[in-house]
Design an enzyme around this catalytic site. Sequence first.
Site, PDB file in Angstrom:
ATOM      1  N   PRO A 243       0.807  -1.234   0.000  1.00  0.00           N
ATOM      2  CA  PRO A 243       0.000   0.000   0.000  1.00  0.00           C
ATOM      3  C   PRO A 243       0.834   1.275   0.000  1.00  0.00           C
ATOM      4  O   PRO A 243       0.458   2.252  -0.666  1.00  0.00           O
ATOM      5  CB  PRO A 243      -0.832  -0.139   1.281  1.00  0.00           C
ATOM      6  N   GLU A 245       3.894   1.675  -1.317  1.00  0.00           N
ATOM      7  CA  GLU A 245       4.445   1.829  -2.659  1.00  0.00           C
ATOM      8  C   GLU A 245       3.378   2.347  -3.618  1.00  0.00           C
ATOM      9  O   GLU A 245       3.613   3.268  -4.409  1.00  0.00           O
ATOM     10  CB  GLU A 245       4.995   0.495  -3.167  1.00  0.00           C
TER      11      GLU A 245
END
Length: 382
Positions: A243, A245
């Site tokens: 999440p 990234e």
Amino acid sequence: MERARFTEEHELFRTGVREFVNREITPALANWEQQGRIDPQLWRAAGKQGLLGLTVPEEYGGEGCSDYRFRCVVMDELAEAAAASVNVALGGFDDLVAPYLVDLGTEEQKRRWLPGLCSGERTAAIAMTEPDAGSDLRGIRTTAVRDGDHWVLNGAKTFITGGGHAGLVIVVARTHPEAGSRGFSLLVVEEGMPGFTRGQALDKLGQRAEDVSELFFDDVHVPVTNLLGNEGGGFGHLMERLPRERMSIAYYALTTAEAALRWTVDHVKSRRAFGQPIAEFQNTKFTLAEIVTELEVTRAYLDQCVDALTAGTLSATDAAKAKWWATELQQRVISRCLQLHGGYGYMREYPIARAFVDARVSTIYGGTTEIMKEIIGRHVIA
């Protein structure tokens, strides 16, 4: 358009970041793009400026700041400079590698690796993607077999951002093939380990200054002390950190689109056709009205996601929503802005042209738009 919910402290930080970008990046960016590589000195300069390891605790050389808005400030200023390659290069540590090392590393590992990474003396990468395993991580074929106090690593990775110069690489490998999704582990491979080699930098469409490489592992003996996190827990470790990234990709997509709008407004106000500024044509005004509305609506959602990420409550589903929507919006906005630049928009000396090619990968890396919709769809059905 105002940047929402940034405090005086953030704006003070922004001033320093902007000065750094103008001094260290903007004058060199065109040369880096032509060479296909960023000067390694940039990481050391960024480390000295305090732009690396923003969330890494101070005892390991970082800034010790959990407020993700500071990372957003860095992305804002790099987007304004059309420096997508640099954003990926610097963000590769803060948004990808650092969370793994901070959250999963032992005390010894953190003290061994983090200070050099935060100072820019070393760089790092994470190696997930393989020729036959992109968004579907369960297709990973790279293996690691325990042999005494080492893991023997074999396989290949591709499309690895920063892989060509990384001093250490977090490698996702199958350590227990029979265990399905519980059979993956994370191993940290360090430069100089026998059997670890790199292919040539891949010839990309955009973001040409940042190297993306193939990596090869031929009987690489990785010490068991380089196991990151739990043995067999690699897949879960990845799912927990994806999440962040994806949020970084979403945010940079949005702030790049906002920058493109600013460049375009300046252009259509100064460029004349048929005896008047392009801005005075109804088509121009309608196009800009549509763009600004879509951007402001998206900004409202992403601001909520940024707050959730800072609080540690951003779900994988909401990150997927942000990622697919913002990156697809980025494609539409930049394309329409380039159209309003006319022939000038096709010239690489204009930032809109660089932004156009640099943005194309946004809907692909970090999980494709289709995979994001699959994640969201599963959640809706469940």
